[in-house]
Write an enzyme that holds these catalytic residues in place. Structure first.
Site, short mmCIF file in Angstrom:
data_model
loop_
_atom_site.label_atom_id
_atom_site.label_comp_id
_atom_site.label_asym_id
_atom_site.label_seq_id
_atom_site.Cartn_x
_atom_site.Cartn_y
_atom_site.Cartn_z
CG ASP A 32 -1.58 -45.46 -12.69
OD1 ASP A 32 -1.66 -46.28 -11.77
OD2 ASP A 32 -2.31 -44.43 -12.78
CB ALA A 33 1.06 -46.85 -18.82
CG LEU A 82 -10.03 -33.16 18.30
CD1 LEU A 82 -10.42 -34.06 17.14
CD2 LEU A 82 -10.75 -31.83 18.22
CD GLU A 113 -12.82 -31.85 9.38
OE1 GLU A 113 -11.82 -32.53 9.71
OE2 GLU A 113 -12.78 -30.62 9.29
CE LYS A 115 -9.87 -37.97 16.67
NZ LYS A 115 -8.76 -38.98 16.53
CD GLU A 173 -4.78 -38.29 11.57
OE1 GLU A 173 -5.03 -37.10 11.84
OE2 GLU A 173 -4.51 -39.12 12.44
C1 LIG Z 1 -6.70 -33.07 16.34
C2 LIG Z 1 -7.63 -33.01 15.15
C3 LIG Z 1 -7.94 -34.14 14.42
N1 LIG Z 1 -8.80 -33.98 13.38
N2 LIG Z 1 -9.25 -34.94 12.49
C4 LIG Z 1 -10.07 -34.29 11.64
N3 LIG Z 1 -10.73 -34.86 10.62
N4 LIG Z 1 -10.12 -32.97 11.94
C5 LIG Z 1 -9.31 -32.79 13.02
N5 LIG Z 1 -9.03 -31.65 13.70
C6 LIG Z 1 -8.19 -31.76 14.76
O1 LIG Z 1 -7.86 -30.67 15.51
C7 LIG Z 1 -8.49 -29.39 15.09
C8 LIG Z 1 -9.82 -29.26 15.82
C9 LIG Z 1 -7.54 -28.26 15.49
#
Ligand SMILES: Cc1c[n+]2nc(N)[nH]c2nc1OC(C)C
Length: 323
Positions: A32-33, A82, A113, A115, A173
């Site tokens: 980092d430095a 979702l 993945e 969430k 996110e």
């Molecule tokens: C609302 C949402 C939230 N998430 N979180 C992940 N990891 N993928 C993901 N995809 C999303 O929506 C897609 C399916 C369009």
């Protein structure tokens, strides 16, 4: 070379390369430095020659004048939520519905993945430059938080490489890692300010600051998980190929993401992430499964507010952390 403009360009490229190694590849090239030393050299050069400053310079991440209010942004592609599956049967039913609707007998490949439990954000890049960032809001209308998103080091101000889409909208996110959350609350305590209840609230509060200098002081990270708009680039055939493209362009994609062949593989992934959960640097509240092939996603489409081709498989609620 003693041409200040070439010097500035080479310092910017060096710093942007090091950021890519650090945030996207999780493999720092220098301590980092050393990064800070070169950053200061660029800052000094820009102070000496102000017209050398470019929008994608790493020195341009912290806005100054606070906003009076957030402008509204209309999402051209709605930011949907979702559907949930809470147990294995619901997951088997999800897969069965998909195979029946697609009228295929083969095993479906999904992308699985973690969430992340943060704030959904949209980043719009035009000719490779970050031009707008917006919160999800109600899915149709969000808030313009561009100056705040620019302060997040893992959000590239410019896409990497010189073969980038004319227009790219990335969704992902914004999270606050546990370590940063604890430190922030310790500082809040010291200053006699209110404590944040959890990292998700702290991330939301930090992103929706009118003063981006406050946002810049908060430990926020961004993980890309999908693409909405794409122009001037051949659309990848699968979600996994799309994630690889996002990484190449300098966006951070969660390293836990896997392609899973059929439901048993999804359940193994779910179990694996559940076991890893308390060792992860950030909060997650489940995993997300998405049909990998985009042609099948298009055939499946959406019901009212959620895609037919994706589902969140939630974990049992964690015992509430007592702050
Ligand atoms: C609302 C949402 C939230 N998430 N979180 C992940 N990891 N993928 C993901 N995809 C999303 O929506 C897609 C399916 C369009």
């Amino acid at each position: 070379n003693n041409d200040p403009s070439l010097q500035a360009q080479s310092l910017r490229d060096q710093l942007n390369d090091w950021s890519y190694r650090y945030y996207v590849q999780d493999d720092p090239a220098v301590p980092d430095a050393e990064y800070d030393r070169v950053f200061r050299a660029l800052k000094d050069l820009e102070a000496q020659y102000p017209d050398l400053v470019t929008a994608d310079s790493p020195t341009q991440r912290v806005g100054d004048v606070p906003l009076d209010a957030f402008e509204q942004v209309q999402h051209e592609v709605p930011m949907l939520s979702l559907d949930n599956a809470f147990d294995d049967e619901e997951l088997w039913a999800f897969d069965k519905r998909i195979r029946e609707r697609l009228d295929v007998s083969e095993i479906i490949d999904y992308v699985a993945e973690p969430k992340l439990d943060g704030l959904a954000v949209s980043l719009l890049y035009e000719n490779g430059e970050l031009v707008r960032a917006a919160t999800r809001g109600d899915g149709q209308t969000g808030e313009n938080i561009t100056v705040n998103a620019r302060t997040i080091r893992s959000v590239p101000l410019k896409l990497r490489g010189n073969d980038v889409p004319k227009r790219l909208e990335v969704r992902g996110e914004v999270v606050m890692p546990h370590a940063g959350f604890e430190e922030l609350n310790a500082r809040q305590q010291e200053a006699g300010l209110k404590l944040f209840a959890n990292p998700r609230n702290a991330a939301a509060g930090s992103l929706r600051q009118l003063d981006s200098r406050i946002t810049a002081s908060r430990p926020l990270e961004f993980y890309a998980y999908s693409m909405a708009q794409l122009e001037g680039w051949e659309h990848p055939p699968t979600h996994s190929a799309m994630l690889d493209a996002l990484r190449d362009w300098g966006l951070r994609v969660n390293p836990e993401i896997r392609v899973c062949h059929g439901v048993e593989a999804l359940l193994r992934f779910y179990q694996g992430i559940l076991e890893k959960r308390e060792h992860l640097d950030y909060d997650i509240d489940g995993v997300v499964y998405k049909v990998n092939r985009f042609d099948w996603q298009d055939d499946l489409g959406f019901v009212s507010r959620a895609p037919r081709w994706a589902i969140a498989h939630k974990f049992p609620a964690q015992e509430e952390l007592t702050v």
